[in-house]
Structure formats: structure tokens, C-alpha cells
Design a protein around this motif. Structure first.
Motif, mmCIF file in Angstrom:
data_model
loop_
_atom_site.group_PDB
_atom_site.id
_atom_site.type_symbol
_atom_site.label_atom_id
_atom_site.label_comp_id
_atom_site.label_asym_id
_atom_site.label_seq_id
_atom_site.Cartn_x
_atom_site.Cartn_y
_atom_site.Cartn_z
ATOM 1 N N PRO A 119 2.849 15.792 9.667
ATOM 2 C CA PRO A 119 2.771 16.476 10.964
ATOM 3 C C PRO A 119 2.842 18.007 10.865
ATOM 4 C CG PRO A 119 4.282 14.626 11.098
ATOM 5 C CD PRO A 119 3.933 14.800 9.656
ATOM 6 N N ARG A 120 3.336 18.517 9.749
ATOM 7 C CA ARG A 120 3.467 19.961 9.575
ATOM 8 C C ARG A 120 2.279 20.578 8.832
ATOM 9 N NH1 ARG A 120 8.159 17.625 10.066
ATOM 10 N NH2 ARG A 120 9.994 18.677 10.855
ATOM 11 N N LEU A 121 1.328 19.746 8.444
ATOM 12 C CA LEU A 121 0.173 20.210 7.689
ATOM 13 C C LEU A 121 -1.075 20.244 8.566
ATOM 14 C CD1 LEU A 121 0.627 18.048 4.446
ATOM 15 C CD2 LEU A 121 1.335 20.423 4.803
ATOM 16 N N VAL A 122 -2.062 20.982 8.097
ATOM 17 C CA VAL A 122 -3.352 20.958 8.785
ATOM 18 C C VAL A 122 -3.962 19.575 8.603
ATOM 19 C CG1 VAL A 122 -3.717 23.442 8.477
ATOM 20 C CG2 VAL A 122 -4.589 21.851 6.766
ATOM 21 N N PRO A 123 -4.880 19.181 9.468
ATOM 22 C CA PRO A 123 -5.509 17.866 9.305
ATOM 23 C C PRO A 123 -6.134 17.733 7.913
ATOM 24 C CG PRO A 123 -6.066 18.786 11.438
ATOM 25 C CD PRO A 123 -5.351 19.866 10.677
ATOM 26 N N PRO A 124 -6.132 16.534 7.385
ATOM 27 C CA PRO A 124 -6.652 16.342 6.026
ATOM 28 C C PRO A 124 -8.154 16.587 5.945
ATOM 29 C CG PRO A 124 -6.149 14.240 7.027
ATOM 30 C CD PRO A 124 -5.652 15.291 7.967
ATOM 31 N N LYS A 125 -8.563 17.133 4.798
ATOM 32 C CA LYS A 125 -9.986 17.338 4.528
ATOM 33 C C LYS A 125 -10.492 16.316 3.518
ATOM 34 C CE LYS A 125 -9.759 22.222 5.506
ATOM 35 N NZ LYS A 125 -9.665 23.564 4.979
ATOM 36 N N GLU A 126 -9.567 15.788 2.728
ATOM 37 C CA GLU A 126 -9.937 14.813 1.707
ATOM 38 C C GLU A 126 -9.255 13.480 1.991
ATOM 39 O OE1 GLU A 126 -9.857 15.780 -2.471
ATOM 40 O OE2 GLU A 126 -9.614 17.892 -1.931
ATOM 41 N N PHE A 127 -10.037 12.434 1.845
ATOM 42 C CA PHE A 127 -9.523 11.080 1.972
ATOM 43 C C PHE A 127 -9.898 10.313 0.714
ATOM 44 C CE2 PHE A 127 -10.007 12.592 6.272
ATOM 45 C CZ PHE A 127 -8.844 12.151 6.895
ATOM 46 N N GLU A 128 -9.165 9.249 0.443
ATOM 47 C CA GLU A 128 -9.472 8.412 -0.710
ATOM 48 C C GLU A 128 -9.217 6.959 -0.348
ATOM 49 O OE1 GLU A 128 -6.905 8.753 -4.191
ATOM 50 O OE2 GLU A 128 -5.395 9.693 -2.939
ATOM 51 N N GLY B 115 0.831 -1.203 0.000
ATOM 52 C CA GLY B 115 0.000 0.000 0.000
ATOM 53 C C GLY B 115 0.863 1.249 0.000
ATOM 54 N N VAL B 116 0.344 2.299 -0.597
ATOM 55 C CA VAL B 116 1.145 3.519 -0.751
ATOM 56 C C VAL B 116 1.553 4.117 0.588
ATOM 57 C CG1 VAL B 116 0.304 4.143 -3.039
ATOM 58 C CG2 VAL B 116 -0.944 4.910 -1.044
ATOM 59 N N GLN B 117 0.754 3.941 1.599
ATOM 60 C CA GLN B 117 1.089 4.503 2.907
ATOM 61 C C GLN B 117 2.298 3.805 3.540
ATOM 62 O OE1 GLN B 117 -1.608 2.878 1.989
ATOM 63 N NE2 GLN B 117 -2.492 1.671 3.625
ATOM 64 N N ARG B 118 2.642 2.610 3.037
ATOM 65 C CA ARG B 118 3.789 1.870 3.570
ATOM 66 C C ARG B 118 4.992 1.884 2.625
ATOM 67 N NH1 ARG B 118 -0.693 -1.104 4.811
ATOM 68 N NH2 ARG B 118 -1.217 -1.157 7.000
ATOM 69 N N SER B 119 4.885 2.637 1.556
ATOM 70 C CA SER B 119 6.016 2.784 0.637
ATOM 71 C C SER B 119 7.022 3.767 1.235
ATOM 72 C CB SER B 119 5.532 3.302 -0.720
ATOM 73 O OG SER B 119 5.166 4.662 -0.616
ATOM 74 N N PRO B 120 8.233 3.844 0.703
ATOM 75 C CA PRO B 120 9.207 4.808 1.244
ATOM 76 C C PRO B 120 8.699 6.247 1.220
ATOM 77 C CG PRO B 120 10.289 3.276 -0.244
ATOM 78 C CD PRO B 120 8.822 3.002 -0.339
ATOM 79 N N TYR B 121 8.022 6.639 0.145
ATOM 80 C CA TYR B 121 7.520 8.010 0.058
ATOM 81 C C TYR B 121 6.317 8.210 0.973
ATOM 82 C CZ TYR B 121 10.459 7.754 -4.101
ATOM 83 O OH TYR B 121 11.496 7.554 -4.952
ATOM 84 N N GLY B 122 5.524 7.164 1.156
ATOM 85 C CA GLY B 122 4.427 7.231 2.116
ATOM 86 C C GLY B 122 4.945 7.402 3.534
ATOM 87 N N TRP B 123 6.024 6.689 3.840
ATOM 88 C CA TRP B 123 6.644 6.838 5.154
ATOM 89 C C TRP B 123 7.172 8.253 5.333
ATOM 90 C CZ3 TRP B 123 11.616 8.109 6.567
ATOM 91 C CH2 TRP B 123 11.909 7.974 7.917
ATOM 92 N N ALA B 124 7.840 8.795 4.316
ATOM 93 C CA ALA B 124 8.377 10.162 4.393
ATOM 94 C C ALA B 124 7.245 11.168 4.585
ATOM 95 C CB ALA B 124 9.186 10.495 3.142
ATOM 96 N N PHE B 125 6.153 10.980 3.874
ATOM 97 C CA PHE B 125 5.007 11.879 4.028
ATOM 98 C C PHE B 125 4.445 11.794 5.437
ATOM 99 C CE2 PHE B 125 0.411 12.611 3.958
ATOM 100 C CZ PHE B 125 0.377 13.922 3.513
ATOM 101 N N ARG B 126 4.248 10.578 5.916
ATOM 102 C CA ARG B 126 3.646 10.359 7.233
ATOM 103 C C ARG B 126 4.511 10.897 8.363
ATOM 104 N NH1 ARG B 126 3.237 5.436 6.537
ATOM 105 N NH2 ARG B 126 4.956 4.675 7.774
#
Length: 138
Positions: free
Chosen positions: A61-70, A45-56
Motif C-alpha cells: 500500500p505504500r508503493l507505487v502500483p506495480p509495473k512488473e508481474f510474474e 502460494g507465495v502471496q498467502r505465505s506470512p511474508y506475502g501477507w506482510a507485503f500485501r
């Protein structure tokens, strides 16, 4: 569980940068890294990819809470398509023909750029089209 829609777009931006440098330099090692990133995104899954890890860990943590989910399935399918093209590019750059490496890497780069710059995920749209086609066929 749905994912933050900004994560796959961040991953697409990182992918765009890696693929652009890979294409310009025809560096098989760098393209190999991207192929691995696609493989991890497709398998786990993309959330467990290297870039997903970097994003997470570094970006979200530096962004406002998400408004859109998919849903995670379309981006995961897109990672599998990216894996196919990056794999073909890797074959082209390592064993030939060279044009295969250039064409496959360029196609993957174009798709990643569309997502990063415009939020249009070509692999995700393909997933949804295939899903609609299979639902109607049943």
C-alpha cells in the motif's frame, strides 16, 4: 493470475534475515518458523505465505502500483525447494548431524540472498528449466 514481482523479492529479503540468524545462532525454533513459512508458500502460494501477507498489508500500500508481474508457479516451486532445504536444516539442528543443519541452512540462505539482493530466483530458474525439459521430452 499473475502476482506483483516485488512481493517474492520482499519475501526473499525477510527469508534471508531469518535464515542468517538461524544459521548464526543454530536456532532450530527460528528455522522451524522459516520452514513453516516455506510450507505455507509452497502449499498456498507465495502471496498467502506470512511474508506475502506482510507485503500485501504493510508494504505494497505504500508503493507505487506495480509495473512488473510474474506467474505465481515459479516462486511457489522455489518455496517448495526452500522447504526441502529448511527441513533438512531443521533435521540437522535437532537430531543431527550438525553439518547437515549448517549446510542445508546455508544453501537456503544463499538462494534467498541471491533473490533479495540481485532479483535472481534460483528456484524459479530451476522451475523454468524443468518445464522446458519436460515440454521438449513430450
Amino acid at each position: 493470475m499473475d502476482i506483483d514481482a516485488r512481493g517474492p523479492r520482499f519475501a526473499a529479503a525477510m527469508t534471508t534475515a531469518v535464515l542468517a540468524v538461524s544459521l548464526i545462532t543454530q536456532n532450530a525454533w527460528l528455522l522451524g518458523w522459516q520452514t513453516l513459512a516455506f510450507a505455507l508458500g509452497a502449499a498456498a502460494g507465495v502471496q498467502r505465505s506470512p511474508y506475502g501477507w506482510a507485503f500485501r498489508t504493510a508494504v505494497r500500500p505504500r508503493l507505487v502500483p506495480p509495473k512488473e508481474f510474474e506467474p505465481p508457479e515459479p516462486p511457489r516451486f522455489a518455496q517448495a525447494v526452500g522447504l526441502l532445504f529448511a527441513g533438512l536444516g531443521l533435521v540437522g539442528f535437532t537430531v543431527g548431524p550438525q553439518w547437515l543443519g549448517l549446510a542445508a541452512t546455508g544453501a537456503a540462505l544463499a538462494a534467498a540472498f541471491l533473490n533479495a539482493a540481485f532479483g535472481y530466483c534460483l528456484g524459479c530458474e530451476t522451475f523454468l528449466l524443468l518445464k522446458r525439459a519436460t515440454v521438449r521430452a513430450e
